[in-house]
Design a protein around this motif. Sequence first.
Motif, PDB file in Angstrom:
ATOM      1  N   ALA A 137       0.442  -2.242   0.216  1.00  0.00           N
ATOM      2  CA  ALA A 137       1.585  -1.728   0.961  1.00  0.00           C
ATOM      3  C   ALA A 137       2.314  -2.700   1.376  1.00  0.00           C
ATOM      4  CB  ALA A 137       1.300  -0.462   1.930  1.00  0.00           C
ATOM      5  N   TRP A 138       3.378  -2.870   1.179  1.00  0.00           N
ATOM      6  CA  TRP A 138       4.225  -4.214   1.654  1.00  0.00           C
ATOM      7  C   TRP A 138       5.531  -3.954   2.281  1.00  0.00           C
ATOM      8  CZ3 TRP A 138       3.351  -9.706   0.638  1.00  0.00           C
ATOM      9  CH2 TRP A 138       2.265  -9.820  -0.164  1.00  0.00           C
ATOM     10  N   ALA A 139       5.844  -4.562   3.599  1.00  0.00           N
ATOM     11  CA  ALA A 139       6.989  -4.324   4.459  1.00  0.00           C
ATOM     12  C   ALA A 139       7.580  -5.582   4.705  1.00  0.00           C
ATOM     13  CB  ALA A 139       6.678  -3.165   5.452  1.00  0.00           C
ATOM     14  N   ASP A 140       8.908  -5.738   4.619  1.00  0.00           N
ATOM     15  CA  ASP A 140       9.571  -6.955   5.218  1.00  0.00           C
ATOM     16  C   ASP A 140       8.880  -8.321   4.610  1.00  0.00           C
ATOM     17  OD1 ASP A 140      11.518  -5.283   6.551  1.00  0.00           O
ATOM     18  OD2 ASP A 140       9.774  -5.306   8.177  1.00  0.00           O
ATOM     19  N   GLY A 141       8.494  -8.271   3.324  1.00  0.00           N
ATOM     20  CA  GLY A 141       7.569  -9.305   2.934  1.00  0.00           C
ATOM     21  C   GLY A 141       6.515  -9.456   3.385  1.00  0.00           C
ATOM     22  N   GLU A 142       5.744  -8.569   3.869  1.00  0.00           N
ATOM     23  CA  GLU A 142       4.421  -8.875   4.607  1.00  0.00           C
ATOM     24  C   GLU A 142       3.564  -7.712   4.072  1.00  0.00           C
ATOM     25  OE1 GLU A 142       2.433  -8.546   9.036  1.00  0.00           O
ATOM     26  OE2 GLU A 142       4.339  -8.302   8.773  1.00  0.00           O
ATOM     27  N   LEU A 143       2.403  -8.111   3.799  1.00  0.00           N
ATOM     28  CA  LEU A 143       1.128  -7.305   3.458  1.00  0.00           C
ATOM     29  C   LEU A 143       0.633  -6.437   4.694  1.00  0.00           C
ATOM     30  CD1 LEU A 143      -1.001  -6.328   1.293  1.00  0.00           C
ATOM     31  CD2 LEU A 143      -2.449  -7.919   1.992  1.00  0.00           C
ATOM     32  N   VAL A 144       0.926  -5.153   4.716  1.00  0.00           N
ATOM     33  CA  VAL A 144       0.560  -4.249   5.985  1.00  0.00           C
ATOM     34  C   VAL A 144      -0.266  -3.339   5.893  1.00  0.00           C
ATOM     35  CG1 VAL A 144       2.878  -5.089   7.125  1.00  0.00           C
ATOM     36  CG2 VAL A 144       2.613  -2.981   5.325  1.00  0.00           C
ATOM     37  N   GLY A 145      -0.828  -3.170   4.616  1.00  0.00           N
ATOM     38  CA  GLY A 145      -2.017  -2.288   4.072  1.00  0.00           C
ATOM     39  C   GLY A 145      -2.194  -1.987   2.761  1.00  0.00           C
ATOM     40  N   GLY A 146      -3.324  -1.441   2.516  1.00  0.00           N
ATOM     41  CA  GLY A 146      -3.630  -1.501   1.143  1.00  0.00           C
ATOM     42  C   GLY A 146      -5.292  -1.018   0.881  1.00  0.00           C
ATOM     43  N   LEU A 147      -5.685  -0.965  -0.229  1.00  0.00           N
ATOM     44  CA  LEU A 147      -7.166  -0.592  -0.722  1.00  0.00           C
ATOM     45  C   LEU A 147      -7.551  -1.434  -1.883  1.00  0.00           C
ATOM     46  CD1 LEU A 147      -6.923   1.424  -3.426  1.00  0.00           C
ATOM     47  CD2 LEU A 147      -5.855   2.833  -1.622  1.00  0.00           C
ATOM     48  N   TYR A 148      -8.789  -1.573  -2.055  1.00  0.00           N
ATOM     49  CA  TYR A 148      -9.236  -1.999  -3.302  1.00  0.00           C
ATOM     50  C   TYR A 148     -10.598  -1.235  -3.990  1.00  0.00           C
ATOM     51  CZ  TYR A 148     -13.614  -4.077  -1.294  1.00  0.00           C
ATOM     52  OH  TYR A 148     -14.690  -4.196  -0.846  1.00  0.00           O
ATOM     53  N   GLY A 149     -10.557  -1.296  -5.190  1.00  0.00           N
ATOM     54  CA  GLY A 149     -11.803  -0.463  -5.846  1.00  0.00           C
ATOM     55  C   GLY A 149     -11.978  -0.790  -7.359  1.00  0.00           C
ATOM     56  N   VAL A 150     -12.643  -0.230  -8.030  1.00  0.00           N
ATOM     57  CA  VAL A 150     -13.225  -0.653  -9.400  1.00  0.00           C
ATOM     58  C   VAL A 150     -12.677   0.618 -10.195  1.00  0.00           C
ATOM     59  CG1 VAL A 150     -15.209  -1.127 -10.779  1.00  0.00           C
ATOM     60  CG2 VAL A 150     -15.070  -1.872  -8.532  1.00  0.00           C
ATOM     61  N   ALA A 151     -12.035  -0.026 -11.551  1.00  0.00           N
ATOM     62  CA  ALA A 151     -11.687   1.045 -12.543  1.00  0.00           C
ATOM     63  C   ALA A 151     -12.219   0.897 -13.735  1.00  0.00           C
ATOM     64  CB  ALA A 151     -10.009   0.845 -12.550  1.00  0.00           C
ATOM     65  N   ILE A 152     -12.952   2.119 -14.268  1.00  0.00           N
ATOM     66  CA  ILE A 152     -13.768   1.885 -15.217  1.00  0.00           C
ATOM     67  C   ILE A 152     -13.360   3.140 -15.966  1.00  0.00           C
ATOM     68  CG2 ILE A 152     -15.893   1.726 -16.568  1.00  0.00           C
ATOM     69  CD1 ILE A 152     -17.078   0.759 -13.774  1.00  0.00           C
ATOM     70  N   GLY A 153     -12.596   3.097 -17.277  1.00  0.00           N
ATOM     71  CA  GLY A 153     -12.031   4.318 -17.909  1.00  0.00           C
ATOM     72  C   GLY A 153     -11.174   5.226 -17.089  1.00  0.00           C
ATOM     73  N   ARG A 164      -1.993  -2.322   8.747  1.00  0.00           N
ATOM     74  CA  ARG A 164      -1.519  -2.964   9.949  1.00  0.00           C
ATOM     75  C   ARG A 164      -0.423  -2.359  10.706  1.00  0.00           C
ATOM     76  NH1 ARG A 164      -2.099  -8.448   6.494  1.00  0.00           N
ATOM     77  NH2 ARG A 164      -4.358  -9.023   7.273  1.00  0.00           N
ATOM     78  N   ARG A 165       0.220  -1.427   9.748  1.00  0.00           N
ATOM     79  CA  ARG A 165       1.396  -0.512  10.253  1.00  0.00           C
ATOM     80  C   ARG A 165       0.865   0.985  10.043  1.00  0.00           C
ATOM     81  NH1 ARG A 165       7.116  -3.361   8.972  1.00  0.00           N
ATOM     82  NH2 ARG A 165       6.564  -5.382   9.591  1.00  0.00           N
ATOM     83  N   ARG A 166       1.489   1.852  10.761  1.00  0.00           N
ATOM     84  CA  ARG A 166       1.386   3.094  10.620  1.00  0.00           C
ATOM     85  C   ARG A 166       1.465   3.778   9.122  1.00  0.00           C
ATOM     86  NH1 ARG A 166       1.558   7.956  13.784  1.00  0.00           N
ATOM     87  NH2 ARG A 166       2.579   9.855  12.694  1.00  0.00           N
ATOM     88  N   ASP A 167       0.280   4.596   8.787  1.00  0.00           N
ATOM     89  CA  ASP A 167       0.216   5.051   7.597  1.00  0.00           C
ATOM     90  C   ASP A 167       0.546   4.138   6.209  1.00  0.00           C
ATOM     91  OD1 ASP A 167       0.017   7.604   8.485  1.00  0.00           O
ATOM     92  OD2 ASP A 167       2.237   7.933   8.577  1.00  0.00           O
ATOM     93  N   ALA A 168       0.280   2.856   6.558  1.00  0.00           N
ATOM     94  CA  ALA A 168       0.252   1.963   5.200  1.00  0.00           C
ATOM     95  C   ALA A 168      -0.658   2.175   4.261  1.00  0.00           C
ATOM     96  CB  ALA A 168       0.370   0.568   5.830  1.00  0.00           C
ATOM     97  N   SER A 169      -1.829   2.378   4.726  1.00  0.00           N
ATOM     98  CA  SER A 169      -3.092   2.562   3.770  1.00  0.00           C
ATOM     99  C   SER A 169      -3.078   3.826   2.982  1.00  0.00           C
ATOM    100  CB  SER A 169      -4.552   2.451   4.443  1.00  0.00           C
ATOM    101  OG  SER A 169      -4.693   3.409   5.457  1.00  0.00           O
ATOM    102  N   LYS A 170      -2.717   4.921   3.936  1.00  0.00           N
ATOM    103  CA  LYS A 170      -2.180   6.018   3.142  1.00  0.00           C
ATOM    104  C   LYS A 170      -1.169   6.008   2.066  1.00  0.00           C
ATOM    105  CE  LYS A 170      -3.438   8.719   7.310  1.00  0.00           C
ATOM    106  NZ  LYS A 170      -2.765   9.720   8.325  1.00  0.00           N
ATOM    107  N   ALA A 171      -0.103   5.088   2.351  1.00  0.00           N
ATOM    108  CA  ALA A 171       0.895   5.012   1.311  1.00  0.00           C
ATOM    109  C   ALA A 171       0.347   4.368   0.117  1.00  0.00           C
ATOM    110  CB  ALA A 171       1.882   3.966   2.203  1.00  0.00           C
ATOM    111  N   ALA A 172      -0.469   3.556   0.438  1.00  0.00           N
ATOM    112  CA  ALA A 172      -1.094   2.841  -0.631  1.00  0.00           C
ATOM    113  C   ALA A 172      -2.109   3.688  -1.622  1.00  0.00           C
ATOM    114  CB  ALA A 172      -2.072   1.659  -0.352  1.00  0.00           C
ATOM    115  N   LEU A 173      -2.759   4.910  -0.761  1.00  0.00           N
ATOM    116  CA  LEU A 173      -3.350   5.950  -1.549  1.00  0.00           C
ATOM    117  C   LEU A 173      -2.671   6.672  -2.425  1.00  0.00           C
ATOM    118  CD1 LEU A 173      -6.270   7.143  -2.028  1.00  0.00           C
ATOM    119  CD2 LEU A 173      -5.990   8.542   0.113  1.00  0.00           C
ATOM    120  N   VAL A 174      -1.425   6.823  -1.751  1.00  0.00           N
ATOM    121  CA  VAL A 174      -0.568   7.764  -2.735  1.00  0.00           C
ATOM    122  C   VAL A 174      -0.146   7.079  -3.708  1.00  0.00           C
ATOM    123  CG1 VAL A 174       1.908   8.836  -2.390  1.00  0.00           C
ATOM    124  CG2 VAL A 174       0.442   9.149  -0.497  1.00  0.00           C
ATOM    125  N   GLY A 175       0.182   5.886  -3.590  1.00  0.00           N
ATOM    126  CA  GLY A 175       0.512   4.991  -4.970  1.00  0.00           C
ATOM    127  C   GLY A 175      -0.567   5.093  -5.923  1.00  0.00           C
TER     128      GLY A 175
END
Length: 236
Positions: A137-153, A164-175
């Motif tokens: 999740a990016w805002a104003d050119g800044e990384l403000v949230g996110g997640l990582y994981g492994v994709a197999i099939g 780092r901002r409200r709901d940023a990690s949740k927005a990444a999950l929605v994505g």
Amino acid sequence: MPLEPPPTPWALPGPDRFDPDDDLVAMGADLEPGTLLAAYRSGLFPMPSGPAGLGRRRGAIAWFSPVRRGVLPLEGLVVSRSLRRSCRDYEIRLDTAFDDVVSACADPRRPGSWIHRDIRRGYGRLHELGWAHSVEAWADGELVGGLYGVAIGGLFAGESMFHRRRDASKAALVGLVELMRDDHAERRVLDVQWRTDHLASLGVVEIDRDSYLTRLSQALPLPLPAPFDDGVRGHL
């Protein structure tokens, strides 16, 4: 298309050797790409043992297959009105700042931080081979949230998330969920390891270990979601 690494030299335990009452199923081995992929394909994931008591031996790698597994049904994602509004504030990107996402998740100032140098190195190598991904999740050119994981099939095994901002990690999950919603969505598995109250508020449920392993076996032969398979990096 992800590159298959050399196979692991370790014999990972199968379900017939799992303690039916214990999430911890093995100790030892390594964090080489081949070992990590073999583990995820077997329903396992690693965490460091260390002094926090997650394992039986200090410094050894602990391998878990939870008796009650947390998964997020793609059709069951709960997006509140406030979260929907928050999502409009963020640009969601794929794989443009993987190392930065892992570093943010590993911040030792975070409660319960467990991602040490060897974990970061292992997943960084998986990312280079095309197996590990970040949704950001990016805002104003800044990384403000996110997640990582492994994709197999058809599996996406979520490892950690930060904001780092409200709901940023949740927005990444929605994505991520939107990315996984394709013609194979009904059989895809979004694994979050354990259900927490926070994750439950987003729709995460628990299933028993046997059910998870059955669903995993059905998901692994599926094709990757197109952006993962095509090596797409950038705005989703």
